[in-house]
Design an enzyme around this catalytic site. Structure first.
Site, mmCIF file in Angstrom:
data_model
loop_
_atom_site.group_PDB
_atom_site.id
_atom_site.type_symbol
_atom_site.label_atom_id
_atom_site.label_comp_id
_atom_site.label_asym_id
_atom_site.label_seq_id
_atom_site.Cartn_x
_atom_site.Cartn_y
_atom_site.Cartn_z
ATOM 1 N N HIS A 56 0.847 -1.196 0.000
ATOM 2 C CA HIS A 56 0.000 0.000 0.000
ATOM 3 C C HIS A 56 0.882 1.245 0.000
ATOM 4 C CE1 HIS A 56 0.606 -0.743 4.412
ATOM 5 N NE2 HIS A 56 0.972 0.518 4.324
HETATM 6 P P1 TYD Z 1 -2.027 -3.816 7.543
HETATM 7 O O1 TYD Z 1 -2.104 -2.379 7.144
HETATM 8 O O2 TYD Z 1 -2.630 -4.823 6.620
HETATM 9 O O3 TYD Z 1 -0.533 -4.216 7.810
HETATM 10 P P2 TYD Z 1 0.707 -4.017 6.804
HETATM 11 O O4 TYD Z 1 0.164 -3.322 5.598
HETATM 12 O O5 TYD Z 1 1.674 -3.189 7.549
HETATM 13 O O6 TYD Z 1 1.214 -5.361 6.468
HETATM 14 O O7 TYD Z 1 -2.699 -3.925 8.957
HETATM 15 C C1 TYD Z 1 -3.220 -5.130 9.461
HETATM 16 C C2 TYD Z 1 -4.398 -4.797 10.384
HETATM 17 O O8 TYD Z 1 -3.934 -4.054 11.516
HETATM 18 C C3 TYD Z 1 -5.449 -3.960 9.704
HETATM 19 O O9 TYD Z 1 -6.716 -4.478 10.101
HETATM 20 C C4 TYD Z 1 -5.281 -2.586 10.302
HETATM 21 C C5 TYD Z 1 -4.688 -2.858 11.662
HETATM 22 N N1 TYD Z 1 -3.773 -1.789 12.134
HETATM 23 C C6 TYD Z 1 -4.131 -1.033 13.228
HETATM 24 O O10 TYD Z 1 -5.215 -1.217 13.835
HETATM 25 N N2 TYD Z 1 -3.277 -0.063 13.669
HETATM 26 C C7 TYD Z 1 -2.094 0.181 13.052
HETATM 27 O O11 TYD Z 1 -1.337 1.076 13.482
HETATM 28 C C8 TYD Z 1 -1.733 -0.608 11.894
HETATM 29 C C9 TYD Z 1 -0.435 -0.369 11.161
HETATM 30 C C10 TYD Z 1 -2.611 -1.582 11.479
#
Ligand code: TYD
Length: 145
Positions: A56
């Site tokens: 992303h």
């Molecule tokens: P995600 O954005 O998919 O992780 P990455 O892209 O870093 O691999 O996040 C996974 C889940 O965690 C998603 O449901 C959102 C949640 N999340 C939070 O609640 N707080 C945060 O600070 C972050 C980074 C993610």
């Protein structure tokens, strides 16, 4: 802020390393060691071998990504150019500015990815659709703050 961010706006920041016989310590002070205030910290751990994270871009978020344990790869893409970094030193961080697509993979066993972020979690700040990201970059980033 420059609205047309590129991977050249992203860079490795060397953090301080305070060593003594008891081990090493690395402090990170907002605005002094890194060019943004810290509103949130999160970390990735127990990432199974072969998994990838990220996938992303953010509209306004600045991040510093640190391999506080083990190693992993971060690939950045600005819609034109791509650059990969292997992070494996707890005293170095990768600054990622808004408007950059990122993928994290090649996590070593037991690695920990610490992320210092300029804003609290906001789902609205994410661009998770790759085509939408490319469209925004081609539109000269007017959607990025
Ligand atoms: P995600 O954005 O998919 O992780 P990455 O892209 O870093 O691999 O996040 C996974 C889940 O965690 C998603 O449901 C959102 C949640 N999340 C939070 O609640 N707080 C945060 O600070 C972050 C980074 C993610």
């Amino acid at each position: 802020m420059d609205k047309k961010t590129t991977i050249n706006d992203c860079r490795i920041i060397d953090l301080r390393k305070i060593s003594d016989v008891r081990g090493n310590l690395t402090p990170v002070e907002a605005s002094d060691d890194i060019p943004f205030g810290i509103k949130r910290v999160y970390y990735l751990y127990d990432v199974p071998g072969g998994e990838s994270r990220g996938g992303h871009a953010h509209k306004a978020l600045f991040q510093l990504i640190i391999a506080v344990g083990g190693s992993f790869a971060v690939t950045l893409y600005d819609g034109t150019n791509k650059k990969s970094f292997v992070l494996n030193r707890p005293y170095q961080g990768l600054l990622v500015v808004p408007g950059i697509w990122r993928e994290l993979d090649d996590f070593s066993s037991g690695s920990v990815c610490l992320v210092l972020a300029s804003e609290k979690y906001n789902a609205e700040d994410y661009i998770r659709d790759y085509d939408e990201f490319l469209k925004m970059k081609k539109a000269n980033d007017t959607s990025f703050s």
